[in-house]
Structures are given as C-alpha cells and as structure tokens.
Design an enzyme around this catalytic site. Structure first.
Site, PDB file in Angstrom:
ATOM      1  CB  SER A  46      -0.874  -0.026   1.253  1.00  0.00           C
ATOM      2  OG  SER A  46      -1.891   0.935   1.143  1.00  0.00           O
ATOM      3  CD  GLU A  47      -0.643   3.704  -3.628  1.00  0.00           C
ATOM      4  OE1 GLU A  47      -0.622   2.464  -3.505  1.00  0.00           O
ATOM      5  OE2 GLU A  47      -1.464   4.303  -4.358  1.00  0.00           O
ATOM      6  CG  ASN A  48      -1.240   4.154   2.950  1.00  0.00           C
ATOM      7  OD1 ASN A  48      -1.218   3.150   2.250  1.00  0.00           O
ATOM      8  ND2 ASN A  48      -1.892   4.208   4.086  1.00  0.00           N
ATOM      9  CB  SER A  88       5.921   3.927   0.007  1.00  0.00           C
ATOM     10  OG  SER A  88       4.902   3.267  -0.686  1.00  0.00           O
TER      11      SER A  88
END
Lengths: 218, 231
Positions: A46-48, A88
């Site tokens: 998840s890019e967060n 990320s």
C-alpha cells in the site's frame, strides 16, 4: 456473458505467482486480493506505507492510524512492515514491486494509459499512479471494455491527459484478456459467450486476432 | 536547548500571511490536527500548503479552505473535498498537482541536502512540461527540485523533549519526510516524554530536524473510509 467486476479480479489473480509483491489500485484491482490462489504467498503493498495488507478489521477494531491507499481501515498480517512515503515510492521506483494492477479510463495500443484527469470536469489528481506506471515491471489494467456511453476504452491513441507512456502490458476487461504488443493489442482470451468479432467491434485500436481464441472459464 | 512549546497556538505564532507550509499526513491519517486548528483560529491568509491531500470539507486542511486561508495547494490527490474543487474551478484557489512519489522525494531531497532528484514519474505527460529531462541507461527522467519551505508541521505518536519522534503505523506516511524539510519544523505529538525515555534504536525522526515540539490534545483522528468485516 461479460465478466462481472469480481470475475475480472478473479482472472487477474491467476497472474499472481508465489513470492510476488503486488500493488493493487482502487476499485476492481482491490478485489484481486480476494482471489489469491491457495498455496502461494503474495504480499500486498500500500503506497501510503505498508507491506502486508491484512483484511478489513472486525467492527469495533478499526484503527484510524492503519489505512490503505484508498483511505479504508485495514489490518496487518504476520510479517507486515511500515515505512514512510519516500521509501514506499523508492521500492516502486527501484522495481521491487513485481506487479501493479490499476484501473484506467483509456489505454492505447502502444500501452499508454490515461486515468487521472478529465479536463474541465475531474481534477482529483494522479496520486501515486504516475510513479507506479513509470516504474513498475509489469502493469495489468483492470477496466470495462467500453465507457458508459458505449465507446471503446482501447484506442489507437489516448484522448485524455496521459498518466504514463508505453507501460501497460496486459488488459483484462469484462469482455477479453488482451496483451499489449509492439504491433498493437493482441486478443488472448474471450469472456464466455462473447465472440472475437464483438470484441474487435468494441476495440477502436488495432486488435490482432490469431487463430481460435479460447474462452475464459470460472 | 529548549524546543518545548506550551501548545499549538504558541507553536504557530510566527506563521504569518503568505507563508509556505508543509503539513504531514495521508488523507486524514497522521495530520497535525492541533496546529491546523490553531492556524484556523489565527486566521492567517494567503498560505501555500504542501500536503499530499487537502482534507475533507469539514476536517483537516478543508477547515482552512472553508475560511479561504489557502492561496495555493501543492498535492498529489484532492478527490475528497468538494469545497476544494469549487474554489479551484472558480479560480479562487491555485493548485499544483504532482505525483505522490515525486512529492515525497522532493521532501526527502530537501532533508538530505540535495538540490534536486531525477525521477521517471510523469515522463511523457503534462507533468513533464517545461522540466529538464535526462536519459540514464536508455530511460528518460525528469529533474525535480527539493522543496524550500518556511515551516513544516508534522504529527507523531510519541516525541521527547529533544524533538526525537516516533510515528505509529501508516500515520508515518509523509511526516518524517516533511519533518526533515522545514526551515522551522513543528511537531505535535500524542505522547510527550522526557529525553531518554525513547529507545534510540527506534527513533524515526532524530531531534536535529525538529525545532518545536508540544503535547497535542483532544485528537479526533477521524476515519475517512470506515471499512469492516463481519465478526
């Protein structure tokens, strides 16, 4: 019958391999997580800032500090890791993520993708999509074959502002599985009961149809 | 050395009209709620805000948009805010949309003392317009500059009186990056502890990057998309 959104996700899940790190976009791509084949381990990014996205929390266990890139409450799994947004996108840029699945408004026969902006209408922003498509090793687009007006979303050239160029490798729509090759779209599989002729009719870009095209089964 | 301030009002007291601010958080997760409330109270105007998102209509940066305190937003995604969209389409608000990874890396570059970085995000798109390009190993990259900001405002889970910070879960997101990028960095924390109480091996942001710190109060920590499964 055209595929349901669930079936599009199910078909994409067949592309997953043991040990894959995978980024799933918002919408149909998120559903792919429900169909990871048994016996293999896939880690969702998840890019967060989370590797190892777990299922949604049980009611009452929601944690405001633990969300996915769609801002939904999620959980961790054994082996999960947290990190900041630069790391990320560092792992994305460095090609560590094996597969990216995302939605699109348009894809061109060269593999260009448009999914972030409709001039004068939609100004939400690109989020992490431009970073993902610029660097991912393998990009699969999950989308409907045509837009709500019935117009093809598989075009010779994108008409909307681009998110990335020459990056999409495969497209799974409600009608077909299509590879993006140097010579244009190539039909690989048909939805049950959908003919190659119908798919060709609904594909504005160049579509290569070679021999008998197998029908998907679920 | 004294980095401790009493509260958010004191922490933002020299943020004036026209300031360029960074605000940590992703969506509503890990946002500096106390400082945003103090900026709303202070009614400081003409702000440039660099933040991944613009909050929702009635929370986060959305509260500052309601009072028309923001002249320009620099963000990657602003989809959850109808007031934002209204001000943008009417021309009251300027916006610069930049890819999320580029936003993060421009903060990182600033904190690492690097003037610029090369990234492939946006090559061949309108993001590339007017930017210097360079090819490395046959692939095109854009030159993106480090941010220069007056104030960076971040939220951490724990912090000590020397400004060392620890974040919780995905509330980390942009916070450690923005903490490194401010000429003055303000940290609000859920739990303020004496220097020495945090394990030095587990510090996410070393105190050298933090100029002001205070114990926050009354955190709402609103959830944007409450999603659950059946028990």
């Amino acid at each position: 019958m055209p595929l349901t959104k669930e079936q599009i996700a199910q078909r994409i899940a067949r592309e997953l391999k043991d040990g894959f790190y995978v980024n799933l976009g918002i919408g149909i791509p998120t559903l792919v997580a429900n169909y990871i084949p048994p016996g293999i381990k896939v880690v969702l990014q998840s890019e967060n800032g989370l590797l190892g996205i777990g299922p949604f929390p049980e009611e009452g266990n929601e944690d405001p500090d633990l969300i996915n890139a769609g801002k939904q409450t999620v959980t961790t799994i054994p082996g999960s890791a947290f990190f900041d947004s630069a790391m990320s996108f560092g792992m994305i840029r460095a090609g560590k993520v094996h597969l990216t699945v995302l939605g699109a408004m348009e894809v061109s026969e060269k593999g260009d993708i448009a999914n972030w902006k409709i001039p004068g209408k939609m100004v939400k922003g690109m989020g992490g999509a431009m970073d993902l498509v610029a660097s991912a090793k393998n990009i699969i687009v999950a989308m409907m074959h045509t837009n709500p007006k019935g117009e093809s979303k598989l075009l010779s050239h994108c008409t909307l502002p681009l998110t990335g160029v020459r990056c999409v490798r495969k497209i799974v729509t409600d009608l077909a599985v299509i590879d993006v090759t140097d010579n244009g779209f190539k039909l690989l599989e048909r939805a049950p009961g959908i003919s190659a002729e119908e798919i060709k009719l609904k594909t504005q870009g160049k579509l290569i149809v070679e021999g008998a095209i197998p029908e998907m089964s679920f | 050395m004294n980095k401790l301030v009493i509260n958010a009002d004191e922490a933002v007291k020299d943020i004036n009209d026209g300031a360029v601010l960074m605000l940590g958080g992703f969506g509503l997760c890990g946002i500096p709620e106390n400082c945003i409330a103090a900026l709303v109270n202070k009614n400081v105007k003409e702000l440039t805000c660099i933040s991944n998102n613009a909050g929702v209509d009635d929370f986060g940066i959305g509260l500052m948009l309601q009072k028309k305190q923001v002249r320009k937003m620099v963000s990657s995604y602003v989809g959850e805010n109808a007031e934002f969209e209204r001000q943008l389409l009417s021309g009251e608000l300027q916006v610069e949309l930049i890819p999320q990874g580029t936003l993060a890396t421009r903060c990182l570059a600033s904190g690492y003392g690097m003037p610029a970085v090369y990234t492939p995000a946006g090559v061949g798109t309108e993001v590339a317009e007017g930017k210097e390009m360079r090819s490395f190993n046959g692939k095109e990259y854009l030159l993106e500059y480090a941010f220069e900001v007056d104030f960076a405002i971040v939220k951490a889970w724990k912090g000590d009186t020397d400004g060392n910070l620890v974040y919780k879960e995905t509330a980390r997101n942009f916070n450690p990056l923005m903490a490194m990028a401010g000429k003055i960095t303000i940290a609000e924390v859920e739990h303020l502890v004496p220097a020495g109480a945090l394990d030095p091996d587990c510090i996410h942001t070393p105190g050298i990057y933090v100029h002001r710190i205070f114990q926050g109060a009354n955190y709402e920590k609103r959830i944007e998309q409450r999603t659950v499964r059946k028990k």
